[in-house]
Scaffold this motif. Sequence first.
Motif, PDB file in Angstrom:
ATOM      1  N   TRP A 105       0.874  -1.245  -0.017  1.00 58.01           N
ATOM      2  CA  TRP A 105       0.112   0.163  -0.125  1.00 58.01           C
ATOM      3  C   TRP A 105       0.861   1.138  -0.026  1.00 58.01           C
ATOM      4  O   TRP A 105       0.399   2.241  -0.304  1.00 58.01           O
ATOM      5  N   VAL A 106       2.155   1.081   0.437  1.00 56.94           N
ATOM      6  CA  VAL A 106       2.878   2.363   0.503  1.00 56.94           C
ATOM      7  C   VAL A 106       3.050   3.166  -0.702  1.00 56.94           C
ATOM      8  O   VAL A 106       3.270   4.527  -0.720  1.00 56.94           O
ATOM      9  N   GLY A 107       3.038   2.469  -2.065  1.00 56.41           N
ATOM     10  CA  GLY A 107       3.413   2.991  -3.387  1.00 56.41           C
ATOM     11  C   GLY A 107       2.065   3.292  -4.112  1.00 56.41           C
ATOM     12  O   GLY A 107       2.290   3.442  -5.273  1.00 56.41           O
ATOM     13  N   VAL A 108       0.859   3.181  -3.540  1.00 58.92           N
ATOM     14  CA  VAL A 108      -0.488   3.174  -4.553  1.00 58.92           C
ATOM     15  C   VAL A 108      -0.358   4.580  -4.703  1.00 58.92           C
ATOM     16  O   VAL A 108       0.038   5.416  -3.993  1.00 58.92           O
ATOM     17  N   PRO A 109      -1.102   4.564  -5.804  1.00 54.76           N
ATOM     18  CA  PRO A 109      -1.317   6.154  -6.450  1.00 54.76           C
ATOM     19  C   PRO A 109      -2.327   7.242  -5.881  1.00 54.76           C
ATOM     20  O   PRO A 109      -3.230   7.543  -6.454  1.00 54.76           O
ATOM     21  N   THR A 110      -2.005   7.614  -4.669  1.00 54.82           N
ATOM     22  CA  THR A 110      -2.768   8.639  -4.095  1.00 54.82           C
ATOM     23  C   THR A 110      -2.849   9.873  -4.908  1.00 54.82           C
ATOM     24  O   THR A 110      -1.690  10.298  -5.528  1.00 54.82           O
ATOM     25  N   ARG A 111      -3.652  10.483  -5.237  1.00 49.79           N
ATOM     26  CA  ARG A 111      -4.071  11.652  -5.830  1.00 49.79           C
ATOM     27  C   ARG A 111      -3.479  13.080  -5.210  1.00 49.79           C
ATOM     28  O   ARG A 111      -3.897  12.999  -3.967  1.00 49.79           O
ATOM     29  N   GLU A 112      -2.938  13.929  -5.767  1.00 45.96           N
ATOM     30  CA  GLU A 112      -2.243  15.188  -4.964  1.00 45.96           C
ATOM     31  C   GLU A 112      -3.521  15.850  -4.622  1.00 45.96           C
ATOM     32  O   GLU A 112      -3.218  16.503  -3.306  1.00 45.96           O
ATOM     33  N   ALA A 113      -4.567  15.969  -5.357  1.00 45.13           N
ATOM     34  CA  ALA A 113      -5.703  16.772  -5.028  1.00 45.13           C
ATOM     35  C   ALA A 113      -6.108  16.087  -3.407  1.00 45.13           C
ATOM     36  O   ALA A 113      -6.792  16.859  -2.684  1.00 45.13           O
ATOM     37  N   ASP A 114      -6.320  14.838  -3.212  1.00 41.01           N
ATOM     38  CA  ASP A 114      -6.984  14.119  -2.365  1.00 41.01           C
ATOM     39  C   ASP A 114      -6.000  14.205  -1.007  1.00 41.01           C
ATOM     40  O   ASP A 114      -6.442  14.613   0.175  1.00 41.01           O
ATOM     41  N   ALA A 115      -4.443  14.170  -1.452  1.00 44.44           N
ATOM     42  CA  ALA A 115      -3.774  14.378  -0.077  1.00 44.44           C
ATOM     43  C   ALA A 115      -3.818  15.780   0.404  1.00 44.44           C
ATOM     44  O   ALA A 115      -3.165  15.918   1.535  1.00 44.44           O
TER      45      ALA A 115
END
Length: 516
Positions: A159-169
């Motif tokens: 999970w550490v490298g899953v593609p979180t969206r910058e907008a969500d972060a």
Amino acid sequence: IATEPDNTDPQKASFVGEIQLIMLNYQALMTFDTDMKPIPGAAEKVDVSPDGKTYTFTLRDGLKYSNGDPLTAANFEYAWKRLADPELAGDYQFIACDIIKGYSEYAATTCQGKSITETLALDLPALKDGVGVKAVDDKTLTIELVNPAPYFLSIAALWVGVPTREADAEVADGLSQAVPENFVGNGPFQLIEHERDTKIVFEANPNYIGPLTTKLTRIEMAVIKESQVAFQAYKNGEIDMIGLAPEDRSAAEGDAVLSKELVDTTGSCTFYLGFNNAKAPFDNQKVRQAFAQAVDRDAWVNDVFQGLGAPTQTFIPPGFPGYEKGDQFAFDPAAAKKTLADAGFADGKGLPPIKLTFSSSARNKVRFEWFANQFKQNLGIDVQLDPVDPTAYTALVKDPATLPQMFYLGWCADFPDPQNWLTAVFKTGGSAASRISFSNKEFDDLVTKADAEIDPAKRAELYSQAQKLLIEQAPVAFLSNDGGKVLVKPYVKIGKVTPIDYIQGYFDLPNLSVEP
């Protein structure tokens, strides 16, 4: 599920319940097959350079987030560099220290032990750019390593490298509290509802592309703190699947219907009594050893847990590479008292007050009273019990600043390799090591050599030496391995199960279904 997750931000999360939600909602570059071997996930293929130090991931065609937004290699670059961000400093930031090129220099607080003040004085934009993760184009991502690491593809499945969206972060608490509108992923499911302390609902992601295609249309999780309440809900037909609590084993096995719905599970976890190595009296190695000798692990498993699981004195569980049976600190009240006396506290005299903090529930109260009785009978020590709200407990034990004096926790495999146990957890800066303030140079040297060793026999011997040293140092007292039973309604059809599943049958999702 028994506890509302504390933090579901993929680049910050570390506990099983947190990871479960993340991996239903997201997919990493790689995933695992039903033999726990890494296979392409969001990537279509991966190429490794001849020197074993450059990984080139080619993404699948047409990748999208669950909301329809395009997903490119740049999203993965963002996520991996976010993992290394020294100001974010997530619980799993240690996972790529000394592995990805330039990562340790950027993640300086975790990987190099620098203070945040020292780190903020560095040229962080340049260090971030120097992290060896690069989007070559929309479909191609390269990751450069410091040294060859045969286990790296397994890390790329986490999970550490899953593609979180910058907008969500950038939305406060959106990722960390799994707020559906800001928890937009690329996994087999999508989060559609999260009512805290009540329920969490996922539906199949229509835009999912990858090997974990699913027949399921919806997953509902009920948040029920007390296991006896969950057991009753299962009997009432309100829940399709629950883990069986030890206290309910005899009732389930003695019931004509429930006994046919029990499924054996293979564990991947080791549980321990943790000690705050920075606080008296557990800054004294012999005190820690005495407490390790004072617990009857056989009775803990057989009497308290009704035979669910197995007693252990070592860290890596049976069935995983690196497992070794050991008895360095076997249950021995006389030896425990002598060790405590050798520590300077004969008959417990001179010890400061000792508090055992645990996640509060009616059944946990009984379990931890058992521990208090063990220390009273076998060491002559009165230990104060300190029950804490389950979600608050999770936050408490994550932070070195709030870590209790003594507590109960465990570690579950992310992938089957000793590196994921010894290096990831107890090397200086590792998951448990950072929390409990444990650091041992000899141990660090052994696992660092083992991580880079190509010869399997030499590698195994180095890890073996490290594990023996770890047990001798007793930063924690290993107690038991998990393994037990799950109640599953007959209309739920599960394919192959692995010890590292996020839900039963996760890595065989195409064969997991609910039938009329």
